[in-house]
Scaffold this motif. Structure first.
Motif, PDB file in Angstrom:
ATOM      1  N   PHE A 236       0.856  -1.183   0.000  1.00  0.00           N
ATOM      2  CA  PHE A 236       0.000   0.000   0.000  1.00  0.00           C
ATOM      3  C   PHE A 236       0.892   1.233   0.000  1.00  0.00           C
ATOM      4  O   PHE A 236       2.090   1.158   0.278  1.00  0.00           O
ATOM      5  N   ARG A 237       0.303   2.371  -0.309  1.00  0.00           N
ATOM      6  CA  ARG A 237       1.115   3.577  -0.425  1.00  0.00           C
ATOM      7  C   ARG A 237       0.739   4.591   0.663  1.00  0.00           C
ATOM      8  O   ARG A 237      -0.389   4.626   1.148  1.00  0.00           O
ATOM      9  N   ILE A 238       1.711   5.401   1.022  1.00  0.00           N
ATOM     10  CA  ILE A 238       1.520   6.477   1.983  1.00  0.00           C
ATOM     11  C   ILE A 238       2.082   7.766   1.379  1.00  0.00           C
ATOM     12  O   ILE A 238       2.841   7.729   0.407  1.00  0.00           O
ATOM     13  N   LYS A 239       1.711   8.878   1.969  1.00  0.00           N
ATOM     14  CA  LYS A 239       2.278  10.167   1.573  1.00  0.00           C
ATOM     15  C   LYS A 239       3.387  10.534   2.563  1.00  0.00           C
ATOM     16  O   LYS A 239       3.233  10.332   3.767  1.00  0.00           O
ATOM     17  N   VAL A 240       4.482  11.047   2.045  1.00  0.00           N
ATOM     18  CA  VAL A 240       5.560  11.498   2.928  1.00  0.00           C
ATOM     19  C   VAL A 240       5.843  12.975   2.677  1.00  0.00           C
ATOM     20  O   VAL A 240       5.895  13.429   1.528  1.00  0.00           O
ATOM     21  N   ASP A 241       5.997  13.706   3.751  1.00  0.00           N
ATOM     22  CA  ASP A 241       6.312  15.136   3.710  1.00  0.00           C
ATOM     23  C   ASP A 241       7.804  15.286   3.951  1.00  0.00           C
ATOM     24  O   ASP A 241       8.297  15.012   5.049  1.00  0.00           O
ATOM     25  N   LEU A 242       8.540  15.721   2.933  1.00  0.00           N
ATOM     26  CA  LEU A 242       9.997  15.847   3.000  1.00  0.00           C
ATOM     27  C   LEU A 242      10.439  17.313   3.003  1.00  0.00           C
ATOM     28  O   LEU A 242      11.568  17.632   2.641  1.00  0.00           O
ATOM     29  N   SER A 243       9.541  18.214   3.425  1.00  0.00           N
ATOM     30  CA  SER A 243       9.849  19.648   3.369  1.00  0.00           C
ATOM     31  C   SER A 243      10.976  20.031   4.326  1.00  0.00           C
ATOM     32  O   SER A 243      11.553  21.111   4.191  1.00  0.00           O
ATOM     33  N   TYR A 244      11.294  19.168   5.309  1.00  0.00           N
ATOM     34  CA  TYR A 244      12.440  19.430   6.185  1.00  0.00           C
ATOM     35  C   TYR A 244      13.747  19.402   5.392  1.00  0.00           C
ATOM     36  O   TYR A 244      14.708  20.092   5.742  1.00  0.00           O
ATOM     37  N   PHE A 245      13.784  18.613   4.305  1.00  0.00           N
ATOM     38  CA  PHE A 245      15.010  18.424   3.530  1.00  0.00           C
ATOM     39  C   PHE A 245      14.991  19.148   2.181  1.00  0.00           C
ATOM     40  O   PHE A 245      16.037  19.573   1.700  1.00  0.00           O
ATOM     41  N   PHE A 246      13.833  19.247   1.550  1.00  0.00           N
ATOM     42  CA  PHE A 246      13.761  19.755   0.186  1.00  0.00           C
ATOM     43  C   PHE A 246      12.744  20.896   0.067  1.00  0.00           C
ATOM     44  O   PHE A 246      11.736  20.919   0.787  1.00  0.00           O
ATOM     45  N   SER A 247      13.017  21.814  -0.841  1.00  0.00           N
ATOM     46  CA  SER A 247      12.069  22.890  -1.126  1.00  0.00           C
ATOM     47  C   SER A 247      11.681  22.887  -2.603  1.00  0.00           C
ATOM     48  O   SER A 247      11.286  23.903  -3.153  1.00  0.00           O
TER      49      SER A 247
END
Length: 230
Positions: free
Chosen positions: A4-15
């Motif tokens: 199954f898939r999930i959403k990941v928030d990577l805004s700590y590392f990337f803009s």
């Protein structure tokens, strides 16, 4: 286990376009640590940790059963974020900060008695709508000249159409700061009160764009107009 898939928030590392991504979880992942390694390999990161969109920390040794399809997980590290290289369609990031292990991003904000009193005064009985107490707070608050602190009460206006100079402004929105990304100057917040009929505006800044939740927002400092702080 079915993939199954999930959403990941990577805004700590990337803009750039990597800020938000879908990740597939398959049978090779047994616990949270396995998922951490999977995300690290996908995005060339190291020593990451995970928390839920609502701020709950996911211990590495915990079973993956705590994660469900469609969940939104935020990725962070207690160390300095690694440099984001310049790739096709990406933007080089800078101004990274080093986090202290004594102040993790999932730690709930500490509110002073003064802040708690202010919140109780302005939360109206009718569905978080604007009232005279919030206007009085805005009048007496100090201009926000720098990033706020977790737990601060912030008051500001937004453009009715995001980033459109000619779209006009909303009335005063009041919120509690819950997390600050000092690199991107994005502020996560829980909305306390807002003027009637601006739910559509707030949805433009929702933490989860697929959700109708207008009370949990992420707003960049540059998008907040006439920002003040209590």
């Amino acid at each position: 286990m079915q993939p199954f898939r999930i959403k990941v928030d990577l805004s700590y590392f990337f803009s750039d376009e990597r800020e938000h991504a879908y990740v597939l979880i398959n049978s090779a992942c047994k616990n949270i640590e396995d998922l951490q390694h999977h995300i690290q390999n996908l995005f060339n990161l190291r020593n990451i940790r995970l928390r839920t969109n609502s701020g709950y920390f996911l211990p590495p040794n915990e079973s993956l059963s705590v994660v469900k399809e469609g969940d939104v997980l935020k990725v962070f590290t207690f160390e300095e974020p690694p440099p984001a290289g310049v790739e096709a369609g990406s933007t080089k990031t800078s101004n990274k900060r080093k986090r202290s292990s004594h102040s993790p991003p999932w730690e709930p904000p500490k509110r002073s008695k003064r802040s708690e009193l202010s919140v109780s005064q302005i939360v109206p009985a009718n569905d978080f709508q604007m009232n005279d107490s919030a206007l009085e707070m805005f009048k007496n608050a100090s201009p926000l000249k720098d990033l706020p602190k977790k737990g601060d009460t912030i008051l500001f206006k937004l453009r009715k159409i995001k980033s459109s100079l000619g779209s006009g402004l909303t009335g005063v929105i009041t919120a509690i700061c819950t997390y600050i990304n000092r690199r991107t100057k994005a502020i996560s917040m829980n909305v306390i009160s807002f003027p009637p009929r601006i739910r559509g505006v707030l949805r433009q800044y929702s933490l989860d764009e697929s959700s109708d939740d207008t009370h949990s927002l992420m707003v960049k400092m540059s998008d907040m107009i006439e920002a003040k702080c209590r």
